[in-house]
Write an enzyme that holds these catalytic residues in place. Structure first.
Site, PDB file in Angstrom:
ATOM      1  N   THR A 131     -51.095  55.343 -45.267  1.00 29.00           N
ATOM      2  CA  THR A 131     -52.422  55.552 -46.855  1.00 29.00           C
ATOM      3  C   THR A 131     -53.488  55.348 -45.431  1.00 29.00           C
ATOM      4  O   THR A 131     -53.899  56.212 -45.446  1.00 29.00           O
ATOM      5  CB  THR A 131     -52.223  53.813 -46.534  1.00 29.00           C
ATOM      6  OG1 THR A 131     -51.753  52.525 -45.749  1.00 29.00           O
ATOM      7  CG2 THR A 131     -50.697  54.194 -47.810  1.00 29.00           C
ATOM      8  N   GLY A 178     -52.925  79.233 -32.134  1.00 29.91           N
ATOM      9  CA  GLY A 178     -51.659  79.675 -33.370  1.00 29.91           C
ATOM     10  C   GLY A 178     -50.504  79.202 -32.720  1.00 29.91           C
ATOM     11  O   GLY A 178     -49.667  79.544 -33.037  1.00 29.91           O
ATOM     12  N   ASN A 199     -62.850  48.910 -46.277  1.00 31.77           N
ATOM     13  CA  ASN A 199     -62.356  47.979 -47.576  1.00 31.77           C
ATOM     14  C   ASN A 199     -63.941  47.370 -48.460  1.00 31.77           C
ATOM     15  O   ASN A 199     -63.282  47.222 -49.459  1.00 31.77           O
ATOM     16  CB  ASN A 199     -62.036  46.382 -46.420  1.00 31.77           C
ATOM     17  CG  ASN A 199     -60.679  46.868 -46.029  1.00 31.77           C
ATOM     18  OD1 ASN A 199     -59.920  46.859 -46.385  1.00 31.77           O
ATOM     19  ND2 ASN A 199     -60.316  46.856 -44.830  1.00 31.77           N
ATOM     20  N   THR A 237     -44.690  42.815 -42.867  1.00 36.18           N
ATOM     21  CA  THR A 237     -46.534  43.641 -42.229  1.00 36.18           C
ATOM     22  C   THR A 237     -46.555  45.134 -42.612  1.00 36.18           C
ATOM     23  O   THR A 237     -47.967  45.546 -41.820  1.00 36.18           O
ATOM     24  CB  THR A 237     -46.462  43.075 -41.005  1.00 36.18           C
ATOM     25  OG1 THR A 237     -46.364  43.967 -39.924  1.00 36.18           O
ATOM     26  CG2 THR A 237     -46.693  41.354 -40.516  1.00 36.18           C
ATOM     27  N   LYS A 275     -45.572  52.776 -41.096  1.00 34.88           N
ATOM     28  CA  LYS A 275     -47.235  53.087 -41.329  1.00 34.88           C
ATOM     29  C   LYS A 275     -48.053  51.182 -41.533  1.00 34.88           C
ATOM     30  O   LYS A 275     -47.204  50.143 -41.774  1.00 34.88           O
ATOM     31  CB  LYS A 275     -47.382  53.437 -42.718  1.00 34.88           C
ATOM     32  CG  LYS A 275     -46.590  52.575 -43.662  1.00 34.88           C
ATOM     33  CD  LYS A 275     -47.091  51.481 -44.352  1.00 34.88           C
ATOM     34  CE  LYS A 275     -48.868  51.889 -45.177  1.00 34.88           C
ATOM     35  NZ  LYS A 275     -49.770  50.938 -45.225  1.00 34.88           N
ATOM     36  N   GLU A 326     -57.386  49.276 -38.911  1.00 29.87           N
ATOM     37  CA  GLU A 326     -58.103  49.850 -39.684  1.00 29.87           C
ATOM     38  C   GLU A 326     -59.581  49.744 -39.219  1.00 29.87           C
ATOM     39  O   GLU A 326     -60.144  48.575 -39.004  1.00 29.87           O
ATOM     40  CB  GLU A 326     -59.159  49.003 -41.574  1.00 29.87           C
ATOM     41  CG  GLU A 326     -57.846  49.576 -42.585  1.00 29.87           C
ATOM     42  CD  GLU A 326     -57.374  49.378 -43.579  1.00 29.87           C
ATOM     43  OE1 GLU A 326     -56.769  49.349 -44.915  1.00 29.87           O
ATOM     44  OE2 GLU A 326     -58.529  48.297 -43.893  1.00 29.87           O
ATOM     45  N   SER A 331     -64.253  50.463 -54.817  1.00 26.20           N
ATOM     46  CA  SER A 331     -65.842  51.390 -55.665  1.00 26.20           C
ATOM     47  C   SER A 331     -65.001  52.794 -55.462  1.00 26.20           C
ATOM     48  O   SER A 331     -65.804  53.084 -56.638  1.00 26.20           O
ATOM     49  CB  SER A 331     -66.287  50.888 -55.364  1.00 26.20           C
ATOM     50  OG  SER A 331     -66.412  51.361 -53.389  1.00 26.20           O
ATOM     51  N   ARG A 382     -47.651  79.713 -21.958  1.00 23.41           N
ATOM     52  CA  ARG A 382     -46.914  80.739 -22.885  1.00 23.41           C
ATOM     53  C   ARG A 382     -45.892  81.677 -21.840  1.00 23.41           C
ATOM     54  O   ARG A 382     -46.782  82.657 -21.917  1.00 23.41           O
ATOM     55  CB  ARG A 382     -46.014  80.733 -23.812  1.00 23.41           C
ATOM     56  CG  ARG A 382     -45.042  81.186 -24.878  1.00 23.41           C
ATOM     57  CD  ARG A 382     -45.401  81.675 -26.325  1.00 23.41           C
ATOM     58  NE  ARG A 382     -45.898  80.993 -26.942  1.00 23.41           N
ATOM     59  CZ  ARG A 382     -45.965  80.386 -27.386  1.00 23.41           C
ATOM     60  NH1 ARG A 382     -44.190  80.607 -27.854  1.00 23.41           N
ATOM     61  NH2 ARG A 382     -46.216  79.179 -28.662  1.00 23.41           N
TER      62      ARG A 382
END
Length: 698
Positions: free
Chosen positions: A141, A476, A390, A178, A167, A264, A395, A498
């Site tokens: 989230t 890439g 927050n 939690t 998460k 956060e 909103s 590589r």
């Protein structure tokens, strides 16, 4: 990451969130024992209400998790939606509905559009495989990065794997789970034994995490064990159950630290240790209180060694709960420096301690003298960004007509003061940079996630529209590796480079020039950027020669830039186009060579006399110590030289560091190293005072 036998993972976007993956599925191909722990919040979400009476249990086959919508406080309709989703998973997999568990996370109070989940189920089932990373991304989230890890444990002479994805970033409180955390193992264990081991492991780890002291309605920890490791099935206490519990605890402690570090708005991970307490309860309570204290967290954000707030918090909990604790007998240590002992403050070098407090990890130790109990809690600092996230959370969230949720993040939704500050900063830099060439190396996660691709294209388009002249050089490597694997070829690397043989060179060119380049050009031109796709072969743009590793190892068709055809490149820049360059060079004999895109970007920036060179990476920037050190916001070429010589820069960042040295010594004024895993970092770095990454100057 190792995956237990018989488990498959998937993650897709079903439309609950505007752009990102938002639906995860974990499937056991064999019936599994299941255990679970859930929030104690009385306003529990519908998936919690559905599942907590059904575990521990035998015969569970699948767990489906959605993000973007919590399915909480939605009334009877919420449970109806859970039933619809369980039925859809069961039908798609050909299993019983009782074998499906669900979980949700996201916005509270909006009805879950279950048909979006149902519609996406066939594609999700088709995708199932060794993809824990996709599932971990889909359950995020406000997390800024996926969280996953694995452990190996020997049980009854057999090797079992335990894997976790989880998460957690906000609404993290130190009660029960939690988070949403999914653990899977091929160990053989009964549901009751698994439940007991999981509960004890969670008690020591996830219950000791706090970001904001706010308990979610959706906290869920599931564990599945399908027994395919072949160990004698564990049903009673004993050495094997102890070993399994230790593996669970170790894994969940890593997840706990990851969640706290990703809190956060967090800039610092905080670990609080309280020892010498009169009881386990007192030790745990005091450690969590310190980690949760807004005053302590704010001081840590400001690198303020305000140890008085720490001890005052301990004293407050002792008084409130009548713990037999005497704070005057305590010893307090911050970042390894004793600040209080013997009932009085300790003389210390505050500036030295403030410097240590700027680290990305803060260690707080409170040694009491009232017993032998010890506890550890994890948290984070309290930054401006936590308040912003927050304050704006609901909103800025809008429910779309199709039932999904989106974020209306227009500047008009913010405060007038914020808008004034933002515009004043941005306009200042726009005026200063107008007409300048900016070379951008595009790679890493920014090339993988659709939302990050879109954000990058928007940034480049904006740079052009405000008067800059962007040149994009792309990599890439992940796409090349995937394509070669599909063709049955394995990639060999020397020090991160590589080896490209004659058989794989056409594949490398096809992926870079034929696929990645064209897709990026299309993405930019969908926004009217005026992008032109170029290979280094076109117009002899990149003259190259074969490169040899410092060890003398032949790297095959790998090259280094000898010359850049600036006349050809400026023709596009002067015509108002955005060159998008594939890092393929051409030798004098007409042979193509694959070139490290970091080196190509540096060579082009030097050749064009570009004042700015920007690297998008998969780390926040240049770090004090890899992989979790503090971000170094500004350093000089001399600083960079010292770090390279000291071996402080390793892995893929080492190649970038060498390219940065080349660029700065070639006359490039500023090199920016940015976290490509976050959207719009290019404009945030260039058009704000503080920036978001590392700035390296000559």
């Amino acid at each position: 990451m190792r995956i237990p036998k018989g488990f498959r993972f998937g993650g897709v976007a079903c439309g609950l969130k505007p752009q990102r993956r938002d639906l995860a599925l974990v499937v056991s191909d064999h019936p599994a024992a299941a255990a679970g722990l859930f929030t104690i919040n009385k306003a529990a979400a519908a998936p919690v209400l559905d599942a907590r009476t059904r575990v521990p249990a035998e015969g569970i086959r699948a767990i489906v998790v959605n993000s973007g919508n919590a399915n909480a406080l939605t009334g009877p309709a919420g449970l109806d939606d859970v039933t619809v989703i369980r039925s859809a998973v069961a039908d798609a997999l050909g299993i019983q509905k009782r074998a499906v568990l669900t979980a949700s996370t996201g916005v509270i109070g909006a009805r879950l559009p279950a048909m979006k989940v149902v519609t996406a189920m066939p594609a999700l089932v088709d995708q199932l495989g060794d993809h824990p990373d996709l599932a971990a991304e889909a359950i995020m989230t406000t997390d800024t990065r996926p969280k996953m890890a694995a452990r190996e444990v020997t049980l009854g002479g057999k090797t079992a794997i335990v894997t976790a994805i989880c998460k957690g970033s906000g609404m993290l409180a130190p009660q029960l789970a939690t988070t949403i955390c999914l653990l899977v193992t091929d160990a053989a264990v009964t549901p009751r034994a698994l439940q007991d081991a999981l509960a004890r492991a969670v008690h020591r780890t996830l219950e000791m995490v706090t970001v904001d002291g706010e308990m979610s309605t959706n906290d869920t920890v599931y564990a599945l064990a399908n027994g395919l490791a072949g160990n004698p099935r564990i049903s009673d206490p004993g050495p094997d159950l102890d070993r399994l519990e230790t593996a669970l605890s170790d894994l969940l402690e890593e997840m706990a630290r990851a969640m706290a570090a990703d809190g956060e708005g967090a800039t610092k991970l905080v670990e609080v240790v309280v020892s010498g307490a009169p009881s386990d309860e007192a030790a745990r309570d005091c450690a969590r209180a310190v980690a949760s204290s807004p005053l302590v967290k704010a001081a840590l954000f400001g690198a303020d060694p305000n140890w008085g707030r720490v001890l005052a918090t301990v004293g407050a909990r002792a008084g409130a709960m009548s713990y037999p604790i005497d704070p005057y007998r305590a010893r307090v240590v911050l970042q390894g420096v004793t600040v209080f002992e013997g009932g009085a403050p300790v003389e210390l070098d505050r500036e030295m301690l403030r410097t240590r407090m700027r680290d990305s990890r803060i260690d707080v130790l409170v040694e009491l003298a009232d017993g032998a109990a010890r506890a550890v809690a994890w948290g984070c600092d309290l930054s401006y960004d936590y308040v912003k996230i927050n304050a704006d959370y609901t909103s800025l969230i809008v429910q779309r007509p199709d039932g999904g949720v989106g974020k209306d993040d227009r500047v008009s939704n913010y405060s007038p003061a914020f808008k004034r500050t933002l515009l004043a900063e941005a306009l200042k830099y726009i005026a200063a940079f107008s007409g300048q060439v900016a070379v951008i190396k595009y790679g890493g996660a920014a090339m993988v996630k659709d939302s990050l691709k879109a954000a990058f294209a928007e940034d480049v388009t904006l740079l052009k529209k405000v008067g800059l002249k962007p040149v994009v050089v792309h990599g890439g490597a992940p796409e090349i590796t995937r394509t070669l694997e599909k063709l049955g070829e394995r990639s060999e690397f020397v020090d991160g480079m590589r080896i490209t043989d004659a058989q794989s060179l056409p594949v490398v060119e096809m992926v870079l020039t034929g696929k990645v380049n064209q897709e990026l050009v299309a993405l930019l031109n969908a926004r009217s950027a005026g992008a032109v796709g170029l290979s280094g072969k076109d117009g002899q743009l990149l003259r190259a020669r074969k490169a040899v590793h410092e060890s003398g190892r032949d790297l095959g068709y790998v090259g280094e830039v000898v010359e850049v055809n600036t006349k050809f490149l400026r023709m596009f820049l002067d015509g108002g186009y955005v060159p998008v360059i594939s890092p393929i060079g051409l030798t004098e004999e007409g042979t193509g060579l694959s070139i490290n895109a970091d080196d190509v970007a540096a060579a082009i920036a030097v050749a064009l006399g570009a004042p700015k060179l920007i690297y998008l990476t998969d780390v926040p920037g240049v770090l004090e110590s890899a992989p979790d050190g503090q971000l170094v916001r500004q350093l000089t070429l001399a600083d960079l030289d010292r770090r390279i010589q000291a071996g402080a820069i390793t892995g893929g960042m080492k190649w970038k560091a060498w390219a940065i040295q080349t660029a700065l010594r070639g006359g490039v004024g500023r090199v920016h190293v940015l976290d490509g895993r976050q959207p719009h970092t290019v404009i945030a770095e260039l058009f704000t005072d503080r920036g978001v990454g590392s700035l390296v100057t000559a």
